[in-house]
Design a protein around this motif. Structure first.
Motif, PDB file in Angstrom:
ATOM      1  N   ALA B  86       2.721 104.712 -92.670  1.00 20.48           N
ATOM      2  CA  ALA B  86       2.196 105.479 -91.564  1.00 20.48           C
ATOM      3  C   ALA B  86       0.618 105.120 -91.167  1.00 20.48           C
ATOM      4  CB  ALA B  86       2.240 107.028 -91.562  1.00 20.48           C
ATOM      5  N   SER B  91       0.691 105.173 -87.158  1.00 21.62           N
ATOM      6  CA  SER B  91       1.883 106.263 -86.625  1.00 21.62           C
ATOM      7  C   SER B  91       1.749 107.500 -87.106  1.00 21.62           C
ATOM      8  CB  SER B  91       3.109 105.701 -86.810  1.00 21.62           C
ATOM      9  OG  SER B  91       3.359 105.957 -88.165  1.00 21.62           O
ATOM     10  N   LYS B 126       6.033 108.310 -88.077  1.00 22.02           N
ATOM     11  CA  LYS B 126       6.741 108.574 -86.775  1.00 22.02           C
ATOM     12  C   LYS B 126       7.257 107.606 -86.228  1.00 22.02           C
ATOM     13  CE  LYS B 126       3.394 112.180 -84.949  1.00 22.02           C
ATOM     14  NZ  LYS B 126       2.287 112.455 -84.381  1.00 22.02           N
ATOM     15  N   GLY B 127       8.439 107.534 -85.315  1.00 23.72           N
ATOM     16  CA  GLY B 127       9.156 106.332 -84.784  1.00 23.72           C
ATOM     17  C   GLY B 127      10.205 105.674 -85.954  1.00 23.72           C
ATOM     18  N   LEU B 143      10.508 100.553 -90.098  1.00 21.53           N
ATOM     19  CA  LEU B 143       9.620 100.680 -89.008  1.00 21.53           C
ATOM     20  C   LEU B 143       9.203  99.210 -88.624  1.00 21.53           C
ATOM     21  CD1 LEU B 143       7.988 103.139 -87.276  1.00 21.53           C
ATOM     22  CD2 LEU B 143       6.128 102.788 -89.010  1.00 21.53           C
TER      23      LEU B 143
END
Lengths: 427, 427
Positions: B86, B91, B126-127, B143
């Motif tokens: 992250a 993110s 995130k994502g 990711l």
């Protein structure tokens, strides 16, 4: 004052990248280095590719104080270590007289003719220092490149192993290293990694920074490892040991590599107690875990794998009526199995298990992973019903270990039932 | 047109750097990738250190098309993968609802309470896209970072293994990879790597260049792996299979991951024959190998671990006079053990072993590693005496496999005794 060098590893070999070979050499090197209090901070593994190797050797030698290169010293064209290091060091290759001498003697001893492929193994970077190979044809060598001591070692595990004492001796001398760390490893059973972590954080929020705690989950056991930086406070190791004892005491099987069967056998031997087992779902794994320990015969006359109901009756005397009314996976059956195992073996203490290992079987009342355990002597038999809905062999492994653990607790006089029983208890 | 991605690996775990754990995961990943014709070009292994991990993830993601990260997904504070990724991706972390859902169901199924440490496993970059974990608590996730597909997987081998098919499927889709290679894996027992190699070179000097043969030695079995580049000649796989059959036929247990116990159970089921075993030195390992296979109960009513002489007499009816005159490690004893196992189990075919596993014991006449095997039915019992002077558990493993192999040969109607008997026969 000791100067701790930053050590990195570079492994080379197409067989390491293709997955045909599992790399056990790095673990061997790391375990040996740990005796000096050294842990490699980084390890890079590459195939036998000239450009990638050259680039990596440059980067690693610029970053590390000591770089151990493993592999690529053989006689074939894909063995590139000497060539690439010479390129990175800008030293060129030359025939090393001592390496040539080693090869000549090595071939002569084996009635081999020194061929061109062998001769390649004597072509080493100019200015390097040999590391003798007492067991193979490839000599090792070291060279200082970009201020980093680069040590080149062979990929054959036996040859590497034979070379490591000399390498450790050199590091000890160069860096004036004495033992830096105390390591305390505790084997536990029935403790979850997250539970242990949580409990520790709750109880010891002011955990000393000199003590690094790590976990190694290896079914069926969980290892707690404390790495303690040598401090003025010589009692730190004992203090940590006591904390562990008070938090996880009854789960601790022993120090170092102690396996649960080993602890059981030691306790039984000390108590002068003999053991037996009656296994259904574990199918011999309890007996096998016990007999993998040298000296098992002192306390283990034998055990019974009664997989079918017929054998539960004929070998262990489980009544047909019990099997009919309660089923093979029931408290009454495992109790009768314990009694039968004590009778048939003449042992003092026995454990019995019967359960549903899957993948087939199971019902609403007795779901997949259900297992009944009973254990005890001629006076007192205890039972528990657990549920471990995991893959078949893992189920057998965990149940066999749980069976050994109830024996361990009985032998050690631990009255408390294991906390994992609370989590897995079915009824 | 297929676009072959550049794949790199990043492994994380202090236990990998300290040498406490041998990394078998990279080999597993590499073998699976080879089915897509992919070979990782670089692999970096680091401890659980935030800064080093972040730096390496940045470098690797800038260099590679696909980065597989393994380890660091657990519940404890030294599990850093999600956090570090992250950070690298800038993110931030967030609680992933599907991951939370997975954890809740996972805990519920095991009657565990979801604690704070577990909850950490739902905090993901995130994502990211989840990679389901069918067998453990840690979900995987992917990711895209710096244009590189980063796939994060758990360090527990069983969980990694369970996640790999999904990962391969995604790579296949994204890169439009069709299967590049046919892989034929044959499991053998009793075949030495160098013997097999030599025989193959002698018999097939014109081995086709489209077929790469490699060996994977994993006690007790040796895997022969043929990687066949998809050719116009669709028959190449069959041709190779036939060559293998004619050279090593009686040593071949089966294809893929077939274990020797599996082959024995299949053959027994087909023949309508039931099996039993009487074990001394293997101490339950034969029974355990059999019962690790699902469906063992179809053909295996049970077995006997008679470690002491007293149990060999009382359970299997070995005469006291035989034990006295010939000893526990003798032809007469194992023959009596087979007869006893057939009687006590009611099975059609049984095998018995008695030997000296060490490290203690052994004499000039019966050195360490000596073992007698007997196997047969009520009509015909065969015996052999072998010597395997290796470490205790390896000895038990090899002897248990040999015991299963004599059953396999008997059931398959292979009259020839295994060639490894010639090398290890004691008398």
């Amino acid at each position: 004052m000791t100067n701790i060098p930053r050590v990195q590893l570079l492994l080379t070999g197409d067989e390491l990248m293709s997955g045909d070979t599992v790399d056990s050499n790095s673990a061997l090197i790391a375990r040996e280095l740990s005796g000096l209090g050294l842990t490699p901070s980084r390890r890079v593994t590459l195939g036998d590719e000239r450009q990638a190797l050259a680039q990596e050797m440059t980067t690693l030698s610029e970053d590390a104080d000591v770089l151990i290169v493993n592999g690529g010293l053989g006689p074939t064209i894909d063995d590139l270590t000497a060539e690439v290091l010479a390129e990175v060091a800008d030293s060129g290759l030359e025939e090393h007289p001592d390496a040539l001498d080693h090869l000549e003697r090595w071939c002569k001893k084996r009635n081999l003719v020194l061929n061109a492929a062998n001769l390649k193994q004597a072509m080493l970077p100019k200015g390097c220092t040999l590391i003798p190979n007492p067991v193979g044809s490839a000599v090792g060598f070291s060279l200082v490149v970009n201020g980093c001591l680069v040590l080149c070692t062979p990929g054959v595990p036996g040859e590497l192993r034979a070379m490591l004492p000399e390498i450790l001796e050199r590091l000890r001398e160069i860096y004036g290293i004495t033992l830096q760390k105390d390591v305390l490893r505790l084997q536990t059973f029935g403790l979850g990694e997250s539970t242990a972590q949580q409990l520790l954080m709750d109880e010891h929020p002011d955990w000393p920074s000199e003590v690094v705690l790590s976990f190694r989950a290896g079914a069926p056991q969980l290892e707690l490892k404390l790495s303690i930086t040598r401090a003025k406070d010589k009692g730190l190791r004992d203090t940590c040991r006591q904390w562990m004892e008070s938090l996880f005491g009854d789960h601790i099987i022993g120090e170092g590599d102690t396996r649960i069967a080993e602890a059981v056998i030691d306790l039984a031997r000390k108590a002068g107690v003999t053991l037996s087992c009656a296994e259904s779902c574990t199918g011999g794994m309890i007996a096998s875990m016990l007999t993998q320990i040298s000296g098992a015969s002192d306390v283990f006359p034998g055990g019974f794998v009664t997989y079918s109901n017929a054998l539960k009756q004929s070998v262990l005397g489980v009544p047909a009526s019990t099997l009919e009314s309660d089923g093979a996976v029931s408290e009454a059956t495992v109790k009768a199995m314990v009694a039968g195992a004590l009778d048939a073996s003449g042992a003092d203490l026995a454990v019995a298990v019967s359960g549903i290992a899957g993948p087939g079987g199971g019902s609403e009342e007795k779901p997949l992973g259900t297992v009944w355990l009973a254990w005890g002597d001629r006076e007192r038999v205890e039972t528990v019903c657990l549920c471990w809905p995991v893959e078949r062999v893992l189920f057998q492994t965990m149940v066999a270990a749980a069976a050994l653990d109830v024996l361990r607790r009985r032998l050690a006089g631990i009255d408390k039932q294991s906390s994992y029983f609370d989590q897995r208890r079915l009824r």
